[in-house]
Scaffold this motif. Structure first.
Motif, short mmCIF file in Angstrom:
data_model
loop_
_atom_site.label_atom_id
_atom_site.label_comp_id
_atom_site.label_asym_id
_atom_site.label_seq_id
_atom_site.Cartn_x
_atom_site.Cartn_y
_atom_site.Cartn_z
N PHE A 1 3.94 -29.33 40.59
CA PHE A 1 3.64 -27.73 40.82
C PHE A 1 5.02 -26.89 41.00
N PRO A 2 6.02 -27.44 41.84
CA PRO A 2 7.14 -26.45 41.75
C PRO A 2 7.80 -26.43 40.40
N TRP A 3 7.72 -27.19 39.79
CA TRP A 3 8.37 -27.15 38.59
C TRP A 3 7.71 -26.23 37.59
N LEU A 4 6.14 -26.45 37.66
CA LEU A 4 5.40 -25.62 36.73
C LEU A 4 5.16 -23.98 37.16
N GLU A 5 5.40 -23.74 38.46
CA GLU A 5 5.09 -22.60 39.09
C GLU A 5 6.02 -21.42 38.49
N PRO A 6 7.17 -21.46 37.93
CA PRO A 6 7.88 -20.48 37.46
C PRO A 6 7.47 -20.25 35.88
N ARG A 7 6.56 -21.06 35.40
CA ARG A 7 6.39 -21.08 33.84
C ARG A 7 4.65 -20.47 33.92
N LEU A 8 4.23 -20.19 34.81
CA LEU A 8 2.90 -19.49 34.73
C LEU A 8 2.93 -17.99 34.95
N PRO A 9 2.25 -17.44 34.22
CA PRO A 9 2.18 -16.01 33.90
C PRO A 9 1.92 -15.29 35.30
N PHE A 10 1.30 -15.80 36.58
CA PHE A 10 0.87 -14.93 37.54
C PHE A 10 1.89 -14.23 38.38
N SER A 11 3.17 -14.42 38.04
CA SER A 11 4.21 -13.59 38.87
C SER A 11 4.42 -11.97 37.87
N ALA A 12 3.89 -11.93 36.87
CA ALA A 12 4.02 -10.81 36.11
C ALA A 12 2.80 -9.95 36.02
N VAL A 13 2.37 -9.72 37.24
CA VAL A 13 0.88 -9.04 37.54
C VAL A 13 1.19 -7.26 37.45
N THR A 14 0.44 -6.61 36.84
CA THR A 14 0.48 -5.24 36.66
C THR A 14 -0.66 -4.57 37.07
N THR A 15 -0.35 -3.50 37.75
CA THR A 15 -1.53 -2.76 38.17
C THR A 15 -1.46 -1.33 37.82
N GLY A 16 -2.71 -0.63 37.69
CA GLY A 16 -2.57 0.81 37.31
C GLY A 16 -3.28 1.02 35.91
#
Length: 51
Positions: free
Chosen positions: A36-51
């Motif tokens: 999971f720590p290896w996979l977490e930066p590769r997931l798109p959830f950190s690029a969340v946009t609102t608005g």
């Protein structure tokens, strides 16, 4: 699959139960501390946009 693992664990039923619990704990530890720590930066959830 679980039956295959259970049949291949050595010892009587109480020993098999302890070994099965340790096996599950080892798999969970590998997932939590390795995969999971290896996979977490590769997931798109950190690029969340609102608005």
């Amino acid at each position: 699959m679980y039956g295959w693992i259970w049949r291949h664990l050595p010892g009587p039923v109480p020993v098999r139960a302890v070994q099965a619990v340790l096996l599950v704990a080892a798999v969970v530890a590998v997932l939590l501390f390795g995969v999971f720590p290896w996979l977490e930066p590769r997931l798109p959830f950190s690029a969340v946009t609102t608005g």
